[in-house]
Design an enzyme around this catalytic site. Structure first.
Site, PDB file in Angstrom:
ATOM      1  CG  ASP A 145      -1.992  -1.020   1.192  1.00 36.90           C
ATOM      2  OD1 ASP A 145      -2.342  -1.440   0.080  1.00 36.90           O
ATOM      3  OD2 ASP A 145      -2.485  -1.419   2.264  1.00 36.90           O
ATOM      4  CE1 TYR A 174      -4.528   1.171   0.762  1.00 33.82           C
ATOM      5  CE2 TYR A 174      -4.556   3.423   1.604  1.00 33.82           C
ATOM      6  CZ  TYR A 174      -4.172   2.098   1.724  1.00 33.82           C
ATOM      7  OH  TYR A 174      -3.437   1.705   2.810  1.00 33.82           O
TER       8      TYR A 174
END
Length: 479
Positions: A40, A262
């Site tokens: 991420d 996200y």
């Protein structure tokens, strides 16, 4: 204080250990010329990657994919534009600094709290950089509630009529300004017996009553797109979902269904190079019948608020939570569908113009006393066409025969009440306090350090709340 000279990491056992061995075997292969960090974006993803690479002790060059969406196009673009891992050294340093600080504060603080002489509880007490500060917010709020001294007051409601119109209105003190030293003293509260007697005397005269009506336009700005904390607060207000529940569903929408971007973001804005992506997303949303009409309205009228929504200076690691444009699967439903619909509608609403409301205010006067009732009706839907809000027009409101007009008093009622303390914190309000912690710090240096930071990150606030619940420092109550 116990501060290790070096922080050492030991792999966990079980399934995690097998995964780690598999990764280690792959990256140590002699044919590998580059290891790509596809974790991420942001600090925690960097920490995970660097810790694994340290464990393998390889010297192979690394690069970084900066992914902000899980669609195929976004992944391909991130891979093709990857950068050398050396460019993210400062991010790595920040990640380890945070990790070490958490350990040092948590370990030493917990030792002190557990060994306090006055503590009779033999169980370990846990302190933490974020969790203890969050607990303090809850405690301070609870102390305010417990220290509240109820103040008696009267409230007066009256029913009026004029022509075909009939309505209820509340007495309010003319020209009243809230006093921070007397928060219980509000415009509609009668706290003095002399004032109550004066009003009763005016009502006993049975007039003359006169009602004037004014109308103004109130503009309601469209929402910004969601960051995680705002999404969690909204879901808690709408459906009483916990922050953890909302995060889990948002994470599924991102990585399992590929429907939204996200979720662990602190930004409500989009980068300025996303114009084409937004246009493409809108076009794809026309394939979903419930959004087709709203998208076509935007395509016909153009996008409002582009200069506000596109703002690269307010995007750090991740941009706002928005739909990707992909269609949900045929078996899609339940909580996932509810949250997805909320995100899509908020995204569409953000590109619409302001909603406009007619605010109609009726003021009935007798002997200098005023009774007020306001009603709002939609004038121009704007973004409220996407996220509707009902008009609350009371039955019998009607039209006044003239403005101003003579009015009849049909009845009135004094109700005797006590001022109430603040409500206990809902998860939405606790998230709000965590997000804006530091605003009321008196020390200028500390206040500046906390500016725009808050407690924890959008990604960790839910876990912090759950940790306090698990350790029984706080509890949820339906009362």
């Amino acid at each position: 204080p116990f501060i290790p000279e070096e922080f050492l990491y030991k792999p966990k056992g079980g399934r995690n250990s097998k995964q780690l061995k598999a990764i280690s075997k792959l990256v140590k292969d002699k044919s590998v010329t580059e290891v790509v960090n596809a974790c991420d974006a942001a600090r925690e993803g960097e920490l995970i990657f660097r810790t694994i690479i340290r464990h393998t002790k390889i010297k192979t060059p690394t690069s970084r994919m900066w992914m902000q969406s899980m669609t195929y196009d976004a992944l391909l673009e991130a891979f093709e534009n990857r950068k050398s891992g050396d460019e993210y050294q400062a991010l790595s340093d920040a990640a380890y600094a945070r990790s070490y600080a958490d350990w040092i504060i948590g370990m030493n603080g917990s030792r002190v709290a557990t060994r306090l002489p006055q503590s009779r509880d033999r169980s370990a007490n846990s302190l933490g950089r974020v969790q203890t500060a969050t607990l303090a917010l809850v405690v301070d709020h609870e102390l305010e509630i417990l220290s509240h001294v109820p103040v008696p007051f009267w409230q007066l409601n009256a029913t009026f009529s004029a022509g075909d119109a009939r309505w209820k209105a509340r007495w309010e003190r003319s020209g009243h300004k809230d006093d921070p030293d007397r928060p219980e003293h509000k415009a509609h509260r009668i706290t003095e017996a002399d004032e109550k007697a004066s009003i009763e005397e005016a009502l006993a005269q049975k007039g003359p009553f006169s009602t004037a009506e004014t109308t103004r336009t109130k503009k309601e700005k469209p929402p910004l797109n969601y960051d995680l904390t705002t999404l969690q607060k909204r879901a808690n207000s709408m459906w009483s979902w916990s922050a953890k529940r909302t995060l889990g569903i948002a994470q599924d929408l991102y990585d399992k269904f590929k429907l939204t971007t996200y979720p662990r973001t602190d930004s409500k804005y989009l980068p300025e190079d996303m114009h084409e992506t937004v246009a493409k997303t809108l076009e794809q949303l026309t394939q979903q019948s419930e959004y087709d009409a709203h998208v076509k309205r935007l395509q016909a009228d153009g996008l409002s608020n582009a200069s506000r929504n596109f703002n690269s200076s307010k995007v750090s690691d991740h941009y706002a939570i928005v739909p990707t444009g992909q269609a949900p699967p045929s078996n899609f439903g339940g909580d996932h569908a509810k949250l997805y619909d909320m995100i899509v509608r908020n995204f569409l609403a953000s590109w619409h113009p302001e909603a406009e409301w007619n605010v109609i205010k009726r003021t009935t006067t007798v002997a200098g006393h005023e009774f007020i009732k306001s009603v709002e009706t939609i004038k121009s839907s704007g973004w409220r066409a996407v996220v509707p809000k009902s008009e609350k027009v009371p039955e019998g409101w009607g039209q006044l025969p003239s403005n101003p007009c003579d009015t009849s008093l049909e009845g009135h009622e004094f109700s005797e009440e006590l001022s109430k303390p603040k409500n206990r914190l809902k998860e939405a309000s606790l998230l709000q306090l965590m997000e804006h912690a530091g605003k009321h710090i008196e020390d200028d240096d500390l206040a500046e350090a906390m500016k725009d930071k808050g407690l924890g990150t959008p990604a960790t606030r839910a876990d912090t709340i759950e940790k306090l619940l698990t350790r029984k420092y706080i509890r949820r109550s339906r009362n």
